[in-house]
Design an enzyme around this catalytic site. Structure first.
Site, short mmCIF file in Angstrom:
data_model
loop_
_atom_site.label_atom_id
_atom_site.label_comp_id
_atom_site.label_asym_id
_atom_site.label_seq_id
_atom_site.Cartn_x
_atom_site.Cartn_y
_atom_site.Cartn_z
N ASP A 171 10.49 16.26 8.07
CA ASP A 171 10.15 15.77 6.73
C ASP A 171 8.64 15.82 6.54
O ASP A 171 8.04 14.90 5.97
CB ASP A 171 10.67 14.34 6.54
CG ASP A 171 10.62 13.89 5.08
OD1 ASP A 171 10.54 14.76 4.19
OD2 ASP A 171 10.64 12.68 4.83
N ALA A 188 11.62 2.31 2.89
CA ALA A 188 10.74 1.28 3.43
C ALA A 188 9.61 0.99 2.46
O ALA A 188 9.32 1.79 1.56
CB ALA A 188 10.17 1.71 4.78
N ALA A 189 8.99 -0.16 2.66
CA ALA A 189 7.77 -0.53 1.96
C ALA A 189 6.70 -0.87 2.99
O ALA A 189 7.02 -1.41 4.06
CB ALA A 189 8.01 -1.72 1.03
N ILE A 245 0.81 -1.22 0.00
CA ILE A 245 0.00 0.00 0.00
C ILE A 245 0.84 1.26 0.00
O ILE A 245 0.30 2.37 -0.07
CB ILE A 245 -0.96 0.02 1.21
CG1 ILE A 245 -0.18 -0.12 2.52
CG2 ILE A 245 -2.02 -1.05 1.08
CD1 ILE A 245 -1.06 -0.02 3.76
#
Length: 563
Positions: free
Chosen positions: A341, A148-149, A142
Site C-alpha cells: 500500500d 485508524a486515527a 494529526i
C-alpha cells in the site's frame, strides 16, 4: 588473426601455463603430460560455492592444454592442435576471470560485514513504562485513514536529546517555540514528540489476544520492547500466516515503540470524524468494540504528499528522496515483507540537520509478511486480498487471475510503486491517478510521460526500469538503489568498462568505505544512505547495476550520434 591479437593470446597462454603449474615440481609436470588427472588445490579461505568452479576449471584447462601439447609433440594435424590449445586457453581465461571475481566478491563481502554490524540506532532507550493509554498526554488529531486515527502525544519517556530541527526531543517546560510553517509543525513537535495511532476495531472482539492477532500486521515494524513481556509469547497468526517478530530498525522505515490494547477513549474530533466506529458506550449507533490496539511512534511533521504540496525538490534532493524509498523497500524485502500500500500518503517526512528531507515508510495494515521471505501469496480465490491502493498496484498483481496453484509474486511490487511516486517527487502528477490516468493492468510503457528535463538521465532510466510491465525485466529495489548510488557518487569509477572498470569500482568502494568510517556516525540523510549501500554490497547486484548504467549510457550516446 592480427599480430596484436596473436601476441595478446600468446601472453594470456603463457600466463595460463604459469598459473596451471608448469613451474611446479617435475612429478606434477610429467603427470600433466601423461594426461593423468592432477586435481587443483583450491585456495584456503575461499567460499565453498567457488571451490567447485576453481577445481573443475583449473583441472579442465590443465587436461585440455596437456592434450594439446601431446598432439603437438606427436605430430597431430595443425587444426586439432589449434583447437585443443585454443580451447584450453579459453578455459584458462575463464578461470582467471573467476579468480578476479572471487577477489572482488571477497572485498564486497568484507565491506558488507563491516557496515552491517553498524546497525541503525533508535532514539528510544530501554523503558519499563508506556504500556497504558493513561501514560500519555494526547493532543490534537494529526491524521485519519480508512482504519485508524492518529493523535499527537507526549510522555515522560527517556528519549535522548536532539538538537536537529523537527526531531524527537525530551519534553521540558522551558523549551522555546521555534519556527513554524504550514507543513512543518515544529512547535507542536517540541511539545508532542510522539504520535499515538488508535486502530478502529469493528470485528476483532474485545479480548487483547484476539485484537493482537487480528491486527498483527501493524506490529511488523515494532521494536523489541514494544509489547509487554507476556504478550511476546503470542503466536501472531495474521491473515497471511505467521508474522516475523520484528523487522530490524532502519532509517527509512517507521518504528513502533509501544503497542498495547486499551478501552477506546472519546478523543478530540471523534464524534465528528468517525462516530460510526466508536463503541456503543460512546455512541449508541456505533458498531465498534470497547477495546482496540494503540501504537506509539515518533511524531513526524508531515506526509510526503503534504510536503510536496508546498515544496519542489531539486534534482539532487529528489534523487536522495527516491533513493531513501528504494532503501526502505529493499530492507523490507530482505525481511520477507511487502508493504502493498505504498503511496505518498503513507510516507512520513522530517528534515535532518542539513535541512534535507528524511523519508520513512509507514502504515503496515495491508502488508504481506512471511517468515520464509518468498513474498508469494496463494491466489486461489477472488476473495484473496491483493493489497491496498488499486491505482498503484503493480501489473503482475493487478492482472493476476485466481486459480489452482496460482501465486502472486510481490517481490518487486513495492519497487514498481516507488517508480510511480517518483513523478510526484520531481514535481509531476502521478500518471496512475485521476480519471484520465494510466491503468497498471493495461498501460504500455511508451505511454509513460517524461520527467522534467532537469532530472538526470540516469535517474530517468531508473524510473523507466522500475515501471516495466514485465516484473522479470524490472530491477529489484536493491539493484535500482545501487544504480542511483553509483550515479551520485561513483561516476569516476564507471569511466572504464570491462574488468579494468570493475577493478576501479572495487578500489572506489574501498575509498568510499574509508571516507564513511572517517566521517563517523553522522545522522544526515546522505551519511545514512552511504552506510546502507555499503552494508548491502553484493557482487552480483553490483554487476547488474553497472550493466544497466553502461547500457543506458551507450544507448544515449548512440541516440546523440544518430541525430
Amino acid at each position: 588473426m592480427s599480430v596484436r591479437h596473436a601476441v595478446s593470446r600468446g601472453l594470456e597462454w603463457g600466463r595460463s601455463v604459469y598459473r596451471l603449474g608448469l613451474l611446479k615440481p617435475v612429478v606434477r609436470i610429467a603427470a600433466r603430460f601423461r594426461g593423468e588427472r592432477v586435481p587443483a588445490r583450491p585456495q584456503a579461505g575461499l567460499p565453498s560455492r567457488y571451490r567447485y568452479f576453481r577445481t573443475t576449471l583449473s583441472g579442465l584447462a590443465a587436461q585440455v592444454q596437456s592434450g594439446g601439447f601431446r598432439r603437438f609433440s606427436a605430430g597431430g594435424s595443425p587444426r586439432n592442435r589449434a583447437v585443443f590449445l585454443a580451447f584450453g586457453l579459453g578455459v584458462g581465461l575463464i578461470e582467471q576471470r573467476l579468480e578476479e571475481d572471487r577477489s572482488h566478491a571477497a572485498t564486497c563481502q568484507g565491506i558488507q560485514e563491516l557496515f552491517s554490524k553498524k546497525r541503525f540506532q533508535s532514539p528510544l532507550k530501554p523503558l519499563t513504562s508506556g504500556y497504558r493509554f493513561e501514560d500519555y498526554s494526547i493532543g490534537k488529531q494529526i491524521g485519519k485513514g480508512s482504519n485508524a486515527a492518529v493523535y499527537e502525544a507526549a510522555a515522560p519517556l527517556a528519549f535522548s536529546k536532539k538538537t536537529d530541527t523537527c526531531s524527537v526531543v525530551e519534553v521540558t517546560e522551558d523549551e522555546g517555540e521555534g519556527e513554524t510553517s504550514p507543513y512543518l509543525r515544529c512547535c507542536s513537535l517540541r511539545n508532542f514528540p510522539l504520535a499515538v495511532k488508535m486502530m478502529w476495531n469493528i470485528g476483532a472482539g474485545s479480548s487483547s489476544d484476539s485484537i493482537l492477532r487480528s491486527m498483527s500486521q501493524e506490529l511488523v515494524p515494532a521494536g523489541p520492547h514494544a509489547l509487554k513481556q507476556e504478550n511476546k509469547q503470542l503466536t501472531l497468526d495474521g491473515h497471511f500466516g505467521v508474522l516475523p517478530r520484528t523487522v530490524p530498525a532502519h532509517p527509512n522505515v517507521i518504528r513502533v515503540y509501544r503497542a498495547f490494547t486499551a478501552e477506546v477513549p472519546l478523543l478530540p474530533g471523534a464524534q465528528e470524524e468517525y462516530p460510526a466506529v466508536l463503541p456503543a458506550r460512546l455512541n449508541p449507533d456505533g458498531i465498534g468494540y470497547n477495546r482496540t490496539l494503540f501504537l506509539v511512534m515518533k511524531n513526524y511533521p508531515c506526509t510526503l504528499r503534504q510536503y510536496l504540496e508546498g515544496n519542489t525538490p531539486g534534482w539532487r534532493q529528489g534523487t536522495l528522496m527516491l533513493l531513501q524509498l528504494l532503501e526502505g523497500v529493499d530492507h523490507l524485502c530482505r525481511q520477507g515483507v511487502a508493504h502493498r500500500d505504498l503511496k505518498s500518503d503513507n510516507v512520513l517526512l522530517e528534515l535532518d540537520s542539513d535541512r534535507s528531507p528524511r523519508l520513512v515508510i509507514s502504515d503496515f495494515g495491508c502488508c504481506l509478511a512471511q517468515s520464509d521471505g518468498s513474498l508469494q501469496l496463494p491466489f486461489n480465490s477472488v476473495w484473496v486480498n491483493r493489497g491496498g491502493n488499486a491505482c498503484l498496484m503493480a501489473p503482475e498483481v493487478a492482472t493476476a487471475v485466481p486459480g489452482q496453484d496460482v501465486f502472486i509474486d510481490y517481490s518487486k511490487a513495492d519497487a514498481w510503486a516507488v517508480g510511480t511516486i517518483s513523478y510526484e517527487i520531481f514535481g509531476e502528477a502521478n500518471p496512475f491517478y485521476g480519471a484520465q490516468g494510466l491503468e497498471s493492468r493495461s498501460f504500455q510503457e511508451k505511454q509513460l510521460p517524461r520527467l522534467p528535463a532537469a532530472v538526470p538521465a540516469d535517474v530517468q532510466m531508473v524510473v523507466r526500469l522500475l515501471l516495466r510491465t514485465n516484473s522479470e525485466k524490472r530491477p529489484s529495489a536493491r539493484v535500482a538503489a545501487n544504480i542511483l548510488h553509483l550515479s551520485l557518487w561513483g561516476k569516476k569509477a564507471l569511466a572504464n568498462q570491462g574488468s579494468a572498470g570493475m577493478r576501479e569500482l572495487v578500489d572506489w568502494l574501498l575509498c568510499q568505505s574509508a571516507m564513511v568510517l572517517l566521517r563517523g556516525c553522522g545522522n544526515t540523510v546522505e551519511a545514512e544512505l552511504q552506510r546502507c549501500f555499503l552494508a548491502h554490497l553484493e557482487l552480483e547486484d553490483l554487476h547488474t547495476s553497472v550493466g544497466f548504467l553502461l547500457f543506458g549510457r551507450e544507448q544515449r550516446q548512440a541516440c546523440i550520434l544518430s541525430t
